[in-house]
Write a protein that holds these residues in place. Structure first.
Motif, PDB file in Angstrom:
ATOM      1  N   LEU A  46      25.987 -15.016  74.473  1.00 17.65           N
ATOM      2  CA  LEU A  46      25.792 -15.587  75.809  1.00 17.65           C
ATOM      3  C   LEU A  46      26.133 -14.556  76.877  1.00 17.65           C
ATOM      4  O   LEU A  46      25.391 -14.399  77.863  1.00 17.65           O
ATOM      5  CB  LEU A  46      26.647 -16.837  75.970  1.00 17.65           C
ATOM      6  CG  LEU A  46      26.675 -17.463  77.368  1.00 17.65           C
ATOM      7  CD1 LEU A  46      25.264 -17.845  77.832  1.00 17.65           C
ATOM      8  CD2 LEU A  46      27.590 -18.701  77.388  1.00 17.65           C
ATOM      9  N   LEU A  47      27.235 -13.856  76.697  1.00 25.36           N
ATOM     10  CA  LEU A  47      27.606 -12.809  77.653  1.00 25.36           C
ATOM     11  C   LEU A  47      26.528 -11.738  77.749  1.00 25.36           C
ATOM     12  O   LEU A  47      26.199 -11.263  78.839  1.00 25.36           O
ATOM     13  CB  LEU A  47      28.928 -12.170  77.249  1.00 25.36           C
ATOM     14  CG  LEU A  47      30.212 -12.902  77.634  1.00 25.36           C
ATOM     15  CD1 LEU A  47      31.418 -12.115  77.144  1.00 25.36           C
ATOM     16  CD2 LEU A  47      30.285 -13.110  79.136  1.00 25.36           C
ATOM     17  N   GLN A  48      25.977 -11.367  76.609  1.00 27.76           N
ATOM     18  CA  GLN A  48      24.913 -10.354  76.605  1.00 27.76           C
ATOM     19  C   GLN A  48      23.690 -10.853  77.364  1.00 27.76           C
ATOM     20  O   GLN A  48      23.018 -10.088  78.061  1.00 27.76           O
ATOM     21  CB  GLN A  48      24.571  -9.998  75.162  1.00 27.76           C
ATOM     22  CG  GLN A  48      25.674  -9.257  74.443  1.00 27.76           C
ATOM     23  CD  GLN A  48      25.417  -9.087  72.953  1.00 27.76           C
ATOM     24  OE1 GLN A  48      24.589  -9.777  72.371  1.00 27.76           O
ATOM     25  NE2 GLN A  48      26.119  -8.151  72.325  1.00 27.76           N
ATOM     26  N   LEU A  49      23.418 -12.148  77.233  1.00 23.23           N
ATOM     27  CA  LEU A  49      22.293 -12.744  77.961  1.00 23.23           C
ATOM     28  C   LEU A  49      22.545 -12.686  79.465  1.00 23.23           C
ATOM     29  O   LEU A  49      21.657 -12.322  80.254  1.00 23.23           O
ATOM     30  CB  LEU A  49      22.118 -14.194  77.502  1.00 23.23           C
ATOM     31  CG  LEU A  49      20.770 -14.877  77.726  1.00 23.23           C
ATOM     32  CD1 LEU A  49      19.633 -14.112  77.056  1.00 23.23           C
ATOM     33  CD2 LEU A  49      20.824 -16.317  77.195  1.00 23.23           C
ATOM     34  N   GLU A  88      31.321 -26.314  73.076  1.00 24.76           N
ATOM     35  CA  GLU A  88      31.382 -25.851  71.692  1.00 24.76           C
ATOM     36  C   GLU A  88      30.460 -24.656  71.478  1.00 24.76           C
ATOM     37  O   GLU A  88      30.817 -23.692  70.793  1.00 24.76           O
ATOM     38  CB  GLU A  88      30.994 -26.973  70.719  1.00 24.76           C
ATOM     39  CG  GLU A  88      31.923 -28.166  70.720  1.00 24.76           C
ATOM     40  CD  GLU A  88      31.406 -29.309  71.562  1.00 24.76           C
ATOM     41  OE1 GLU A  88      31.802 -30.455  71.305  1.00 24.76           O
ATOM     42  OE2 GLU A  88      30.611 -29.052  72.496  1.00 24.76           O
ATOM     43  N   MET A  89      29.263 -24.707  72.054  1.00 21.24           N
ATOM     44  CA  MET A  89      28.308 -23.609  71.919  1.00 21.24           C
ATOM     45  C   MET A  89      28.842 -22.356  72.600  1.00 21.24           C
ATOM     46  O   MET A  89      28.737 -21.241  72.069  1.00 21.24           O
ATOM     47  CB  MET A  89      26.961 -24.018  72.527  1.00 21.24           C
ATOM     48  CG  MET A  89      25.836 -23.026  72.294  1.00 21.24           C
ATOM     49  SD  MET A  89      25.288 -22.920  70.575  1.00 21.24           S
ATOM     50  CE  MET A  89      24.537 -24.534  70.348  1.00 21.24           C
ATOM     51  N   VAL A  90      29.451 -22.524  73.766  1.00 18.31           N
ATOM     52  CA  VAL A  90      30.025 -21.374  74.476  1.00 18.31           C
ATOM     53  C   VAL A  90      31.188 -20.779  73.689  1.00 18.31           C
ATOM     54  O   VAL A  90      31.315 -19.561  73.551  1.00 18.31           O
ATOM     55  CB  VAL A  90      30.486 -21.788  75.892  1.00 18.31           C
ATOM     56  CG1 VAL A  90      31.179 -20.619  76.594  1.00 18.31           C
ATOM     57  CG2 VAL A  90      29.300 -22.277  76.726  1.00 18.31           C
ATOM     58  N   ARG A  91      32.046 -21.656  73.145  1.00 24.95           N
ATOM     59  CA  ARG A  91      33.229 -21.189  72.410  1.00 24.95           C
ATOM     60  C   ARG A  91      32.843 -20.403  71.159  1.00 24.95           C
ATOM     61  O   ARG A  91      33.392 -19.339  70.889  1.00 24.95           O
ATOM     62  CB  ARG A  91      34.094 -22.387  72.028  1.00 24.95           C
ATOM     63  CG  ARG A  91      35.306 -22.027  71.153  1.00 24.95           C
ATOM     64  CD  ARG A  91      36.057 -23.268  70.745  1.00 24.95           C
ATOM     65  NE  ARG A  91      36.641 -23.941  71.902  1.00 24.95           N
ATOM     66  CZ  ARG A  91      37.134 -25.181  71.872  1.00 24.95           C
ATOM     67  NH1 ARG A  91      37.120 -25.877  70.748  1.00 24.95           N
ATOM     68  NH2 ARG A  91      37.661 -25.713  72.960  1.00 24.95           N
TER      69      ARG A  91
END
Length: 378
Positions: free
Chosen positions: A228-231, A219-222
């Motif tokens: 997240l990608l930037q991290l 859920e957090m990824v979605r």
């Protein structure tokens, strides 16, 4: 492996009174300390509480109190007469750090904050009993976060966290001195802690630490895939752990991968940004990549899970132990599998002494180096 623990003294602010102790080899960032109330319950309770069964759904303090008052009337008996409910320090990072300290003898510490309430005292007592360095844990006025973890007869979890008013460490409270001399920083992705995570990673990299990231939940990824990608694209993440659902969810956002989203493709995607990428597959084991090397291993042990809480967290701890010992990718995965298998044999994310012994036996049978703590009764 690890540094011998010596008791430490803390003043009323929660700060260590001596500056002579060696820094922890592994630091965990858990901005808000958390106490888990874990109970094995019948399904009827799940229909009476806010949110659908399974997953994690936030609740208010009043809702938390109501759920806790109902738990005792719905507790299931266990075949081996073991406890059907436990209260302990919780949170993904705390589970990993506690496991590394307790089961592998690694000198570990935690960065965060806890309240000056009963739950805060319980968190500190539980973690310090396993020799976790709490000198970077800020003591603040206010409530400590709590979570009810309801486990059904099949070992499936329904979590109801109460976090909204909980105290936590802020990004501007972090100092480079918190990270100096350590080797690894362990973090868990969470959008509401993103500023703290980013600040901690930046300071950790400036101090020469490697960083391990757990993707938290699908859920957090979605919902928060872009940050997240930037991290990941910052290339400051050295080691990334994801379960199968999280890994596939991450990949589904890629235009050229939507039709072929699977954990193997997701592993390849993660490995573009991280030196080590690991996807855990539950009862099917794990798959990992380092450079051009790919390893796939089955799970360790055939026992049906009593409670899957902490399985991924303890896997991460075992894998990190292997890396710190300079072991191969395959050996790291094997130790992670043994460690993850140890926690599902009882309730909660805290491994019992009996199950640590089970893990050591599995490691010996696989020809893996057993930590010195395996020979200690402490």
């Amino acid at each position: 492996m690890g540094v011998e623990f010596q008791p430490r003294d803390y003043n009323k602010t929660g700060k260590e009174t001596s500056a002579t102790w060696p820094p922890p080899l592994v630091l965990g960032l858990q901005p808000a300390a958390l106490v888990d109330h874990v109970a094995k319950v019948d399904l009827s309770l799940l229909s009476q509480i806010p949110g659908k069964p399974g997953g994690s759904f936030p609740v208010t303090a009043a809702e938390l109190k109501c759920i806790l008052s109902e738990v005792n009337t719905h507790i299931l008996s266990t075949p081996d007469n073991s406890s059907s409910s436990k209260t302990m320090a919780g949170g993904s990072v705390a589970n990993t750090i506690r496991g590394l300290a307790a089961g592998f003898g690694v000198n570990c510490g935690i960065i965060g904050a806890c309240g000056d309430d009963e739950e805060g005292r319980l968190f500190r007592t539980n973690m310090s009993s396993y020799k976790v360095d709490l000198s970077r844990l800020r003591l603040k006025s206010g409530p400590t976060a709590q979570c009810v973890c309801l486990v059904d007869e099949r070992g499936n979890r329904t979590m109801r966290p109460c976090l909204s008013d909980a105290v936590k460490v802020k990004a501007n409270e972090l100092k480079k001195e918190d990270f100096r001399g350590s080797k690894w920083l362990v973090v868990r992705y969470a959008i509401f802690n993103l500023d703290i995570i980013q600040a901690a990673i930046q300071m950790a990299k400036e101090e020469g630490l490697s960083v391990s990231l757990d993707l938290a939940s699908f859920e957090m990824v979605r919902q928060f895939r872009l940050p997240l990608l930037q991290l990941l694209e910052s290339r400051n993440i050295d080691l990334c752990f994801a379960n199968e659902d999280e890994a596939i969810e991450l990949l589904r956002g890629e235009e050229d991968a939507k039709e072929d989203a699977n954990y193997e493709a997701a592993l390849e995607f993660l490995s573009k940004y991280c030196k080590w990428a690991v996807v855990t597959l539950g009862s099917s084991g794990c798959i990992a990549k380092n450079g051009k090397e790919v390893v796939r291993l089955p799970a360790t042990g055939k026992k049906e899970a009593i409670d899957a809480t902490g399985a991924g967290d303890l896997f991460a701890g075992g894998f990190l132990y292997g890396l710190m010992k300079g072991l191969s990718l395959e050996e790291c995965c094997k130790i992670g599998s043994c460690s993850g298998g140890s926690v599902i044999r009882s309730l909660g994310g805290e491994v019992t002494r009996e199950n640590w012994q089970w893990m050591y036996t599995q490691m010996r049978n696989k020809g893996l180096p057993v930590p010195d703590s395996a020979n200690s009764d402490s």
